[in-house]
Design a protein around this motif. Sequence first.
Motif, PDB file in Angstrom:
ATOM      1  N   ASP A 127     -60.902 -43.311   0.823  1.00 16.69           N
ATOM      2  CA  ASP A 127     -61.811 -44.453   0.930  1.00 16.69           C
ATOM      3  C   ASP A 127     -61.564 -45.493  -0.153  1.00 16.69           C
ATOM      4  OD1 ASP A 127     -63.000 -42.931   2.924  1.00 16.69           O
ATOM      5  OD2 ASP A 127     -64.363 -41.972   1.503  1.00 16.69           O
ATOM      6  N   CYS A 128     -60.668 -45.213  -1.082  1.00 16.28           N
ATOM      7  CA  CYS A 128     -60.499 -46.068  -2.256  1.00 16.28           C
ATOM      8  C   CYS A 128     -59.425 -47.116  -1.999  1.00 16.28           C
ATOM      9  CB  CYS A 128     -60.133 -45.218  -3.471  1.00 16.28           C
ATOM     10  SG  CYS A 128     -60.110 -46.125  -5.021  1.00 16.28           S
ATOM     11  N   ASP A 153     -55.045 -45.443  -4.979  1.00  5.46           N
ATOM     12  CA  ASP A 153     -56.237 -44.587  -5.137  1.00  5.46           C
ATOM     13  C   ASP A 153     -56.162 -43.791  -6.434  1.00  5.46           C
ATOM     14  OD1 ASP A 153     -54.046 -43.283  -3.962  1.00  5.46           O
ATOM     15  OD2 ASP A 153     -55.296 -41.674  -3.180  1.00  5.46           O
ATOM     16  N   PRO A 191     -66.283 -46.882  -6.943  1.00  6.60           N
ATOM     17  CA  PRO A 191     -65.867 -45.479  -6.913  1.00  6.60           C
ATOM     18  C   PRO A 191     -66.421 -44.708  -8.102  1.00  6.60           C
ATOM     19  CG  PRO A 191     -64.035 -46.879  -7.593  1.00  6.60           C
ATOM     20  CD  PRO A 191     -65.135 -47.808  -7.156  1.00  6.60           C
ATOM     21  N   GLU A 192     -66.632 -43.425  -7.870  1.00  6.58           N
ATOM     22  CA  GLU A 192     -67.105 -42.505  -8.889  1.00  6.58           C
ATOM     23  C   GLU A 192     -66.136 -41.329  -8.988  1.00  6.58           C
ATOM     24  OE1 GLU A 192     -70.976 -41.360  -7.681  1.00  6.58           O
ATOM     25  OE2 GLU A 192     -71.867 -43.366  -7.973  1.00  6.58           O
ATOM     26  N   SER A 210     -58.203 -40.397  -2.903  1.00  9.87           N
ATOM     27  CA  SER A 210     -59.419 -40.793  -2.195  1.00  9.87           C
ATOM     28  C   SER A 210     -59.028 -41.713  -1.056  1.00  9.87           C
ATOM     29  CB  SER A 210     -60.411 -41.501  -3.129  1.00  9.87           C
ATOM     30  OG  SER A 210     -61.518 -42.013  -2.395  1.00  9.87           O
ATOM     31  N   GLU A 242     -66.519 -38.298  -8.554  1.00 11.17           N
ATOM     32  CA  GLU A 242     -66.706 -37.313  -7.496  1.00 11.17           C
ATOM     33  C   GLU A 242     -66.056 -37.736  -6.185  1.00 11.17           C
ATOM     34  OE1 GLU A 242     -69.095 -38.599  -9.345  1.00 11.17           O
ATOM     35  OE2 GLU A 242     -69.452 -36.891 -10.709  1.00 11.17           O
ATOM     36  N   ASP A 243     -65.652 -39.002  -6.071  1.00  9.57           N
ATOM     37  CA  ASP A 243     -65.032 -39.483  -4.845  1.00  9.57           C
ATOM     38  C   ASP A 243     -63.560 -39.090  -4.729  1.00  9.57           C
ATOM     39  OD1 ASP A 243     -67.431 -40.732  -4.235  1.00  9.57           O
ATOM     40  OD2 ASP A 243     -66.837 -42.616  -5.191  1.00  9.57           O
ATOM     41  N   ARG A 249     -60.551 -32.792  -0.223  1.00  7.27           N
ATOM     42  CA  ARG A 249     -61.758 -33.405   0.325  1.00  7.27           C
ATOM     43  C   ARG A 249     -61.432 -33.963   1.696  1.00  7.27           C
ATOM     44  NH1 ARG A 249     -61.518 -38.754  -0.019  1.00  7.27           N
ATOM     45  NH2 ARG A 249     -63.758 -39.005  -0.018  1.00  7.27           N
ATOM     46  N   LYS A 273     -68.651 -50.406  -2.375  1.00  3.66           N
ATOM     47  CA  LYS A 273     -69.108 -49.286  -3.177  1.00  3.66           C
ATOM     48  C   LYS A 273     -68.181 -49.056  -4.365  1.00  3.66           C
ATOM     49  CE  LYS A 273     -70.053 -44.328  -2.917  1.00  3.66           C
ATOM     50  NZ  LYS A 273     -69.124 -43.998  -4.007  1.00  3.66           N
TER      51      LYS A 273
END
Length: 466
Positions: free
Chosen positions: A385-386, A71, A33-34, A383, A36-37, A422, A31
Amino acid sequence: MTDKQGPAVFSSLLPLFLLGLAGALSGQEAKVPEPEDFAGSLVLTGTPGGLLGFEIPEAVYQGIERPDMGDIRVFDEAGNVVPFVIRRVPGSVFIPPPEEVPFFRWEQEDDTALPASTDIMFSTDGTVLNIKSRGLPSSAASAYLLDLSGLSHTPSMLNIVPGKEEKAYHTGVQIYSSSDLARWRKFEKRQTLAWFGGGTADRNSLELPQGDKRYLLLKFDRPPADRLTPEGSSPDIRPRKITAVFDAVEIPPAVREKTIAGTWQGKDKRIAGYALGGFYPLTAIDFPLSQADSIEVNVKNKFAPEDEWSFVARTNLFRISTGTGEIRVSEALDIHSSAPFWELEAAGDVAFSAPPDCTIRWAVYELVFLGRGAGPWTLAWGSGDCRPQTEGDLKLPEIAGETGGPEIENARPLGEPLYRPRPRAAGSRFGVNWGQFILWTILILAVLFLSGLALYIARSMKKEHI
């Protein structure tokens, strides 16, 4: 379906299931990254199309979720990822401009005499105002006292500018240096000054000795007899100006620092804990004592609250007052880590009288990005997830920093950094996506299962033929 067909059908469907699972997990990792992430953001502006640089602020270190700063991203106004590189701000080198040195003619008793502090008249700031003569002008060769105390740096050479009416000369020079006018050190290298009216044969530079040298004494050789005046004195070699020349000065890379108060970890006052609040790129850590003490300690750190403590160093912290009133303290530890949790444990029988403070120093890093697309651009961080950006990095050394390369413009922030906490992805730690590890675990278990299933079928078929 017979009992014998069941295992065969299951074994044929299992690979399809694993392939689908692998595709789902790999698709999740791929995915893009954006903005918003990410939890943190800071809007930057500058000239489009050029290189823009910005010092990474402390808010970023307090919000990133990876120790390697993986990240962090930069987006243009449309939300597209922009090429960037993170680098430590390098030190610099510059050559100070020459500075004029005040000098004073000294009429010495003989060629071996050296001036003392009693011969000097000082101003209130300690600079030399004048020097008293000990002898007659005709009794010895020319000598000059130089005061270097007002210079911005320690000089490496002197340039001698002769007087306008000075006759041509060629003379040897002996240099003495002193830091207090009480002890003089002779520079073993004898040098020569020559002036023939401004031609290529002139020699007007003198190399200076290394070390502390607040004062210099230049002693010119006594000229030969055919150059003496009718009264038998030496010609008066009087420089019009003496200029100090400096070597290149290296300025080390900049560092930032902050102090964190310690808190007791336990009731026996033997362990102090420190939470730095982020992944700082540390270069040094110090535990200054507030009062006279000496205690041996173990220094430990960890990257997450649930981790076990890792041993870093065993050292002695001290704060001692000398007889002259000077305070001597232990030195900081050189550290190359970004661990946010630190612990100080008393190693011997002596406990702390109070929890020491912790002073951290971290390297200054800057983010350099290409002003691609439309601005303003958004610096984003934080992030779980990054993953680190492994492709599309800005190849800065090839296009900037070289002679004639493009300049890096300072990006200007629009407002203050924003941070919206987040939730961290389940199973994610330091931005590591555990999907790949889960996938490999499932695949290994599947291989073991299929191997066992194949062995079971082979044995069943063998029994049928018996």
